[in-house]
Write an enzyme that holds these catalytic residues in place. Sequence first.
Site: not given
Lengths: 130, 135
Positions: A77-79
């Site tokens: 998941v992209c931070i």
Amino acid sequence: MKIGVVVNEGPYTHQAADSAYRFVKAALEKGHEVSRVFFYHDGVNVATRLTIPPQDERHIQKNWSALATEHGVDLVVCIAAAQRRGILDANEANRQGKDADNLAEGFRISGLGQLIEMGVQTDRLVVFGD
Amino acid sequence: MADTKKFLYVNRKAPYGTIYALESLEVVLIGAAFEQDVSLAFLDDGVFQLTKGQKTDGIGMKNFSATFRALGDYDVNKFYVEKESLEERGLTEADLQEITYEDENDDWAEKPSIRFVTRAEMADIMSEQDVVLSF
């Protein structure tokens, strides 16, 4: 074949997360390697473990979590996208002084570099979005 | 780098109505560190991302249009803009901001980053890529 997948839309509003899930399952069943799935834009909302769909509906988050635990698919998941939308793991919640975290089992939070790296290292990159 | 691939970022959405344009730009900026062969495509409403004179004070959003002009410093200097998409929206080349880069193979001469291409040429550009990320 080594495949990477990107999910760019959120659950239930849009079919992308469902289509990506079915694609990954089918690819694994055909013997392909799905090395990573990267969740970006509203796609990060797939990763909240607080999702409670009605019992007669599919549970998108649990479907994905099962893929990770049963097949070892790396769910990233992209931070930056996650923080905008309130998706936090325990470490990040602690670092940001938040009183709760909500990242589901099988997902991990990391940076956009993981998306680029996936593009470099796979034979095909398949994007599911609007 | 041994693993150099041709990356194309396809921008199809207007800059502020949805978050796609901003988050696409964030990928381009991070991706620049990976020393890949990067191109950007602007088509459909994506051509509005490059218009000049953007002012976002009234909508409370960050104006990120200047960031495109900085991409040349990261060796991101192939901006393909589809002519038909411009025309369909009543835009001309003059409506877009000037984006340049310094060509290290030509004594750092300043050159335009934007290349205007037809829809058919855009299809060829896409088919030449290894990785296409569409936003």
